[in-house]
Design a protein around this motif. Structure first.
Motif, PDB file in Angstrom:
ATOM      1  N   VAL A 123       0.838  -1.209   0.000  1.00 27.07           N
ATOM      2  CA  VAL A 123       0.000   0.000   0.000  1.00 27.07           C
ATOM      3  C   VAL A 123       0.870   1.256   0.000  1.00 27.07           C
ATOM      4  O   VAL A 123       0.597   2.223  -0.724  1.00 27.07           O
ATOM      5  N   LEU A 124       1.917   1.255   0.804  1.00 27.94           N
ATOM      6  CA  LEU A 124       2.818   2.409   0.858  1.00 27.94           C
ATOM      7  C   LEU A 124       3.487   2.654  -0.487  1.00 27.94           C
ATOM      8  O   LEU A 124       3.624   3.803  -0.925  1.00 27.94           O
ATOM      9  N   ILE A 125       3.905   1.569  -1.153  1.00 26.20           N
ATOM     10  CA  ILE A 125       4.544   1.737  -2.459  1.00 26.20           C
ATOM     11  C   ILE A 125       3.547   2.257  -3.484  1.00 26.20           C
ATOM     12  O   ILE A 125       3.853   3.171  -4.271  1.00 26.20           O
ATOM     13  N   ALA A 126       2.338   1.696  -3.487  1.00 24.76           N
ATOM     14  CA  ALA A 126       1.339   2.121  -4.471  1.00 24.76           C
ATOM     15  C   ALA A 126       0.862   3.547  -4.237  1.00 24.76           C
ATOM     16  O   ALA A 126       0.584   4.288  -5.181  1.00 24.76           O
ATOM     17  N   ALA A 127       0.778   3.939  -2.963  1.00 22.85           N
ATOM     18  CA  ALA A 127       0.254   5.276  -2.629  1.00 22.85           C
ATOM     19  C   ALA A 127       1.362   6.257  -2.298  1.00 22.85           C
ATOM     20  O   ALA A 127       1.122   7.257  -1.628  1.00 22.85           O
ATOM     21  N   VAL A 153       3.102  11.545  -0.245  1.00 16.94           N
ATOM     22  CA  VAL A 153       3.994  12.706  -0.284  1.00 16.94           C
ATOM     23  C   VAL A 153       3.185  14.002  -0.259  1.00 16.94           C
ATOM     24  O   VAL A 153       3.518  14.956   0.456  1.00 16.94           O
ATOM     25  N   LEU A 154       2.100  14.045  -1.037  1.00 19.09           N
ATOM     26  CA  LEU A 154       1.242  15.235  -1.037  1.00 19.09           C
ATOM     27  C   LEU A 154       0.618  15.460   0.342  1.00 19.09           C
ATOM     28  O   LEU A 154       0.528  16.602   0.811  1.00 19.09           O
ATOM     29  N   ILE A 155       0.193  14.387   0.993  1.00 16.55           N
ATOM     30  CA  ILE A 155      -0.377  14.515   2.338  1.00 16.55           C
ATOM     31  C   ILE A 155       0.663  15.024   3.319  1.00 16.55           C
ATOM     32  O   ILE A 155       0.380  15.876   4.174  1.00 16.55           O
TER      33      ILE A 155
END
Length: 399
Positions: A84-88, A93-95
């Motif tokens: 999930v971290l890799i996909a998002a 980064v924007l958050i």
């Protein structure tokens, strides 16, 4: 109700009380004795105070089955979180950027709230003023910056030719690396498909930048508006016995991050103004473009101002060698002025991070998230050092 040819018995009535009238009908004896016995038990444990019964004894966590299931579940959850971290990654980064901006603007919002403004009004005022000033600056600076940047790109081969004639070292370097030929090819463009591909690629970059900016602005507004509730919800995750100390440490981290964000922006603005004045005074071309470049690069700790000084000194070399050397001296003095006067007075010593930790944090942040990681490295390092000093090191000293 139960359907039975022999009618209902007390045993059947007790079981029927544990079965919902609107679930699993028709209800009959064919369900089996085990289910009937379980329904009778369900009727017994149901009471007005606990209609669904009370919790039973916990599972034996030491059983081989539970240990195996817990280990397998831990591996699966960890793997899923990594995916999930890799996909998002881009969204996260924007958050993170929006969160740092919200924390940076929070002191101004809280100051207005303490002076009688409602929370929504304080957020509106700070948001409109901050992003209004940014929008006004961009509207005023972008046209000349684009114009100067275009001229710099198109005139780069001429500048290199001029430097070759004036400085033998540059001529020898060009003979080895064929810099002027590469510049001519880059400026002159290539085939039509290459040009079209470049335009499409640039359009994607611009669209992505605009979309990311809009997302960051919207997220920052929501985080600012709901910052008080988010802060309370975050602290509620800590156990009740540790919550007071968590609040003290957490608020200190918020103060460090907020002071760093606002202070770093102000310091970059000051360095840009001083650079612009220096370039105007010595007739260095493209002063506004270079001043904006200095402001952006100065946001990156350690390496940003050094890289900006190298670029500006190279452009100043087109004027004369003494002006270039004087520009190098100017940036050295500017760096000392920033480190020993601006940073202690504007940011203060609350975000003081050892030089070695600063370099390592910037390198790791840049490797992970590029420029954004380098920008966020110092406040993150300051927060980690605070947590280590207040929690980890005392625990190690006691042991």
């Amino acid at each position: 109700m139960r359907d039975s040819e022999a009618g209902s018995s007390p045993r059947d009535d007790d079981a029927a009380e544990g079965h919902r009238d609107y679930v699993g009908q028709p209800h009959s004896d064919t369900e089996g004795d085990n289910i009937v016995a379980a329904e009778r038990g369900a009727a017994r444990i149901s009471s007005p105070t606990h209609p669904l019964g009370t919790a039973g004894a916990p599972f034996d966590r030491r059983s081989p089955f539970m240990i195996g299931m817990a280990a397998a579940a831990g591996v699966a959850v960890t793997y899923g979180l990594i995916e999930v971290l890799i996909a998002a990654r881009g969204v996260l980064v924007l958050i993170a950027i929006a969160a740092f901006l919200a924390i940076g603007l929070e002191p101004a919002v809280s100051w207005l709230v303490r002076h009688g403004f409602p929370r929504w009004a304080a957020v509106t005022v700070v948001f409109v003023v901050a992003f209004g000033m940014l929008a006004a600056f961009l509207a005023a600076a972008i046209p000349p910056v684009v114009d100067q940047g275009t001229n710099l790109v198109h005139n780069a081969p001429d500048y290199l030719h001029h430097l070759r004639q004036r400085y033998p070292a540059v001529d020898e370097l060009d003979s080895r690396l064929h810099l002027q030929d590469q510049l001519q090819q880059a400026v002159g463009g290539g085939s039509v498909p290459g040009v079209v591909g470049g335009i499409v690629g640039a359009g994607k970059i611009v669209l992505g930048a605009v979309t990311g900016t809009v997302v960051v602005v919207v997220l920052t507004a929501y985080l600012l508006a709901d910052f008080a509730r988010l802060r309370s919800s975050l602290y509620r995750l800590a156990p009740s016995s540790r919550r007071p100390r968590t609040i003290l440490i957490g608020d200190e981290i918020f103060a460090k991050v907020g002071g760093y964000v606002l202070g770093n922006l102000l310091i970059s603005l000051i360095t840009a103004v001083l650079t612009f004045g220096w370039l105007i005074g010595f007739g260095v071309p493209y002063p506004l473009l270079l001043a904006v470049l200095v402001a952006v690069l100065d946001l990156i700790p350690i390496v940003g101002s050094t890289l900006a000084g190298v670029v500006v000194a190279l452009v100043a070399l087109t004027v004369s060698l003494p002006v270039s050397l004087a520009t190098v001296a100017f940036f050295i003095a500017l760096r000392l002025f920033e480190d020993y006067l601006l940073v202690p007075r504007i940011i203060g010593r609350t975000v003081k991070v050892p030089p070695l930790v600063t370099v390592v944090a910037v390198l790791i942040g840049g490797a992970l998230l590029g420029i954004v990681g380098a920008l966020l490295a110092i406040p993150v390092a300051a927060a980690v050092l605070l947590l280590a000093r207040e929690t980890v090191l005392p625990q190690l000293d006691r042991n």
